[in-house]
Design a protein around this motif. Structure first.
Motif, mmCIF file in Angstrom:
data_model
loop_
_atom_site.group_PDB
_atom_site.id
_atom_site.type_symbol
_atom_site.label_atom_id
_atom_site.label_comp_id
_atom_site.label_asym_id
_atom_site.label_seq_id
_atom_site.Cartn_x
_atom_site.Cartn_y
_atom_site.Cartn_z
ATOM 1 N N VAL A 149 0.814 -1.309 0.104
ATOM 2 C CA VAL A 149 0.007 0.113 -0.104
ATOM 3 C C VAL A 149 0.825 1.268 -0.065
ATOM 4 C CG1 VAL A 149 0.003 0.395 2.647
ATOM 5 C CG2 VAL A 149 -2.160 0.919 1.034
ATOM 6 N N ASP A 150 0.428 2.427 -0.769
ATOM 7 C CA ASP A 150 1.092 3.603 -0.708
ATOM 8 C C ASP A 150 0.847 4.089 0.670
ATOM 9 O OD1 ASP A 150 0.849 6.803 -0.985
ATOM 10 O OD2 ASP A 150 1.472 5.976 -3.154
ATOM 11 N N GLU A 151 2.059 4.896 1.087
ATOM 12 C CA GLU A 151 2.054 5.372 2.399
ATOM 13 C C GLU A 151 1.064 6.493 2.888
ATOM 14 O OE1 GLU A 151 5.497 8.329 3.506
ATOM 15 O OE2 GLU A 151 6.140 7.582 1.752
ATOM 16 N N HIS A 152 0.748 7.038 1.728
ATOM 17 C CA HIS A 152 -0.372 8.255 1.898
ATOM 18 C C HIS A 152 -1.811 7.701 1.599
ATOM 19 C CE1 HIS A 152 3.196 10.889 2.195
ATOM 20 N NE2 HIS A 152 3.601 10.510 1.217
ATOM 21 N N LEU A 153 -1.903 6.794 1.094
ATOM 22 C CA LEU A 153 -3.338 6.392 0.432
ATOM 23 C C LEU A 153 -3.995 5.047 1.095
ATOM 24 C CD1 LEU A 153 -2.486 6.698 -3.156
ATOM 25 C CD2 LEU A 153 -3.742 8.367 -1.744
ATOM 26 N N SER A 154 -5.263 4.960 1.214
ATOM 27 C CA SER A 154 -5.921 3.919 1.693
ATOM 28 C C SER A 154 -5.472 3.324 3.022
ATOM 29 C CB SER A 154 -5.623 2.521 0.526
ATOM 30 O OG SER A 154 -6.365 1.471 0.851
ATOM 31 N N SER A 155 -5.163 2.101 3.268
ATOM 32 C CA SER A 155 -4.671 1.634 4.498
ATOM 33 C C SER A 155 -3.325 2.139 4.927
ATOM 34 C CB SER A 155 -4.812 0.082 4.613
ATOM 35 O OG SER A 155 -4.048 -0.608 3.620
ATOM 36 N N GLY A 156 -2.511 2.746 3.930
ATOM 37 C CA GLY A 156 -1.330 3.318 4.332
ATOM 38 C C GLY A 156 -1.379 4.705 5.268
ATOM 39 N N ASP A 157 -2.535 5.434 4.523
ATOM 40 C CA ASP A 157 -2.789 6.583 5.433
ATOM 41 C C ASP A 157 -3.120 6.320 6.789
ATOM 42 O OD1 ASP A 157 -3.494 9.677 5.300
ATOM 43 O OD2 ASP A 157 -5.617 8.617 5.785
ATOM 44 N N LEU A 158 -4.020 5.307 6.932
ATOM 45 C CA LEU A 158 -4.424 4.852 8.244
ATOM 46 C C LEU A 158 -3.224 4.512 9.047
ATOM 47 C CD1 LEU A 158 -6.817 3.692 10.174
ATOM 48 C CD2 LEU A 158 -5.834 1.600 9.538
ATOM 49 N N LEU A 159 -2.346 3.394 8.652
ATOM 50 C CA LEU A 159 -0.935 2.974 9.469
ATOM 51 C C LEU A 159 -0.284 4.112 9.830
ATOM 52 C CD1 LEU A 159 -0.469 -0.231 7.498
ATOM 53 C CD2 LEU A 159 -1.677 -0.196 9.533
ATOM 54 N N TYR A 160 0.059 4.609 8.942
ATOM 55 C CA TYR A 160 1.163 5.803 9.117
ATOM 56 C C TYR A 160 0.696 7.279 9.842
ATOM 57 C CZ TYR A 160 3.245 2.166 6.319
ATOM 58 O OH TYR A 160 3.550 0.870 5.793
ATOM 59 N N LYS A 161 -0.353 7.723 9.150
ATOM 60 C CA LYS A 161 -0.939 9.099 9.650
ATOM 61 C C LYS A 161 -1.702 8.945 10.891
ATOM 62 C CE LYS A 161 -4.055 11.712 7.694
ATOM 63 N NZ LYS A 161 -4.782 12.598 6.734
ATOM 64 N N ASP A 162 -2.794 7.953 10.861
ATOM 65 C CA ASP A 162 -3.495 7.951 11.934
ATOM 66 C C ASP A 162 -3.144 7.222 13.176
ATOM 67 O OD1 ASP A 162 -5.270 9.194 9.928
ATOM 68 O OD2 ASP A 162 -6.714 7.643 9.667
ATOM 69 N N LEU A 163 -2.577 6.073 12.622
ATOM 70 C CA LEU A 163 -1.989 5.200 13.676
ATOM 71 C C LEU A 163 -0.335 5.406 14.344
ATOM 72 C CD1 LEU A 163 -3.919 1.959 13.155
ATOM 73 C CD2 LEU A 163 -4.373 3.868 14.625
ATOM 74 N N VAL A 200 -1.667 -8.526 6.038
ATOM 75 C CA VAL A 200 -1.795 -9.234 4.522
ATOM 76 C C VAL A 200 -3.148 -9.258 4.127
ATOM 77 C CG1 VAL A 200 -1.188 -11.173 3.305
ATOM 78 C CG2 VAL A 200 0.507 -10.261 4.909
ATOM 79 N N VAL A 201 -3.435 -8.593 3.036
ATOM 80 C CA VAL A 201 -4.822 -9.045 2.517
ATOM 81 C C VAL A 201 -4.474 -10.291 1.348
ATOM 82 C CG1 VAL A 201 -6.811 -8.124 1.132
ATOM 83 C CG2 VAL A 201 -5.383 -6.562 2.624
ATOM 84 N N GLN A 202 -5.434 -11.490 1.707
ATOM 85 C CA GLN A 202 -4.959 -12.303 0.664
ATOM 86 C C GLN A 202 -6.082 -12.472 -0.412
ATOM 87 O OE1 GLN A 202 -4.312 -16.241 3.183
ATOM 88 N NE2 GLN A 202 -5.649 -17.255 1.604
ATOM 89 N N GLY A 203 -5.899 -12.701 -1.447
ATOM 90 C CA GLY A 203 -6.816 -12.405 -2.544
ATOM 91 C C GLY A 203 -7.129 -14.043 -2.900
ATOM 92 N N LYS A 204 -8.212 -14.027 -3.644
ATOM 93 C CA LYS A 204 -8.850 -15.411 -4.008
ATOM 94 C C LYS A 204 -7.955 -16.167 -4.625
ATOM 95 C CE LYS A 204 -13.548 -13.682 -3.848
ATOM 96 N NZ LYS A 204 -13.145 -12.329 -3.279
ATOM 97 N N GLY A 205 -7.945 -17.458 -4.594
ATOM 98 C CA GLY A 205 -6.953 -18.178 -5.269
ATOM 99 C C GLY A 205 -5.397 -18.462 -4.732
ATOM 100 N N VAL A 206 -5.258 -17.515 -3.778
ATOM 101 C CA VAL A 206 -3.732 -17.627 -3.047
ATOM 102 C C VAL A 206 -3.785 -18.702 -2.036
ATOM 103 C CG1 VAL A 206 -2.036 -16.508 -1.785
ATOM 104 C CG2 VAL A 206 -3.193 -15.112 -3.514
ATOM 105 N N SER A 235 -12.586 -8.052 3.421
ATOM 106 C CA SER A 235 -12.436 -7.237 4.482
ATOM 107 C C SER A 235 -12.323 -5.800 4.054
ATOM 108 C CB SER A 235 -11.183 -7.361 5.366
ATOM 109 O OG SER A 235 -10.127 -7.189 4.580
ATOM 110 N N SER A 236 -12.230 -4.733 4.969
ATOM 111 C CA SER A 236 -12.080 -3.400 4.577
ATOM 112 C C SER A 236 -10.725 -2.979 4.195
ATOM 113 C CB SER A 236 -12.773 -2.616 5.797
ATOM 114 O OG SER A 236 -11.948 -2.881 6.914
ATOM 115 N N TRP A 237 -9.597 -3.552 4.192
ATOM 116 C CA TRP A 237 -8.477 -3.269 3.981
ATOM 117 C C TRP A 237 -8.131 -2.642 2.615
ATOM 118 C CZ3 TRP A 237 -4.199 -2.735 7.379
ATOM 119 C CH2 TRP A 237 -4.429 -3.088 8.588
ATOM 120 N N LEU A 238 -8.939 -3.130 1.434
ATOM 121 C CA LEU A 238 -8.663 -2.576 0.117
ATOM 122 C C LEU A 238 -9.643 -1.012 0.143
ATOM 123 C CD1 LEU A 238 -8.780 -5.584 -1.860
ATOM 124 C CD2 LEU A 238 -6.885 -4.624 -0.922
#
Length: 258
Positions: A149-163, A200-206, A235-238
């Protein structure tokens, strides 16, 4: 009304759309389905004839790109149409406030944001006590590739900026590639990902058992220390938004704070 890919904002504001975002006729935002049960699907590219078939009283799109060219005039003939942002990756907070403004729910939107910020602050403090300045990364593993994930977008924004978690160097490098939320990681770069914690977000077929045997995977610090937390792609991670991010905060705390 229709507000494709903005349903997270609608739900927290107590609004139910007449149709919901989808891809390939069956991929939807699974984490919202409790609230969107029974709401029919509309293709993500919003074909004007399909929009018309739902007879919405309002159409809200998430970027100016969606109404480029003659698209705006096509939609405007059907119903009042509003783009809530100019970029493909808008700040979800500003999006929520704009949607709230459009729906005459400005105060409700501000309250949702205030509650979210309080939850994020509390989680940040819990994490600091539990793991200090340790680093983390979110990976999306599909049958074809691994993305970070990008550090500024999606769950990256959450992990690094919010948390307030520390950003690994590989994530910083990957974030410079392009404007996508998730960046492809080469095998070499994956091997260099020295994150203390991996979401880790596990996609289908993995095949998770196959992943566990991969020598590159086995030598990663988070894997060696048992700090890998796996979520499926329903899940909501994407995604992003007050609901998505709140779910992710719960996931992080449950995974990391013992």
């Amino acid at each position: 009304m229709i507000a494709s890919y903005l349903e997270d904002h609608l739900i927290v504001l107590g609004v139910k759309p007449v149709a919901q975002w989808s891809v390939k006729g069956n991929v939807v935002q699974q984490y919202l389905q409790k609230d969107l049960a029974g709401v029919p699907l509309i293709p993500h590219d919003l074909p004007p004839e399909v929009v018309m078939s739902y007879n919405p009283d309002l159409l809200i799109v998430d970027s100016a790109e969606m109404v480029a060219g003659d698209r705006y005039s096509q939609y405007a003939k059907i119903t009042p149409t509003i783009a809530v942002g100019t970029e493909k990756n808008n700040d979800w907070r500003q999006e929520l406030l704009t949607v709230g403004d459009v729906l005459n729910k400005k105060e409700e939107a501000k309250k949702v944001l205030a509650d979210y910020e309080a939850k994020a602050k509390d989680a940040r403090e819990q994490l600091k006590k539990a793991i200090g300045t340790q680093s983390a990364a979110a990976l999306w593993v599909t049958g074809k590739a691994v993305f970070v994930v990008d550090e500024h977008l999606s769950s990256g924004d959450l992990l690094y900026k919010d948390l307030g978690l520390t950003i690994p160097e590989v994530v910083k490098e990957a974030s410079k590639q392009n404007d996508a939320n998730w960046k492809p990681l080469s095998t070499e770069k994956l091997a260099e990902l020295n994150a203390d914690h991996l979401f880790v977000v596990q996609g289908k077929g993995v095949n998770r058992d196959e992943m566990k045997k991969d020598p590159i995977w086995l030598q990663m610090p988070a894997v060696k220390n048992g700090h890998v937390y796996v979520f499926d792609d329903s899940s909501s991670w994407l995604y992003t938004g007050a609901i998505a991010n709140s779910h992710m905060i719960d996931d992080v705390l449950k995974s990391v704070v013992k």
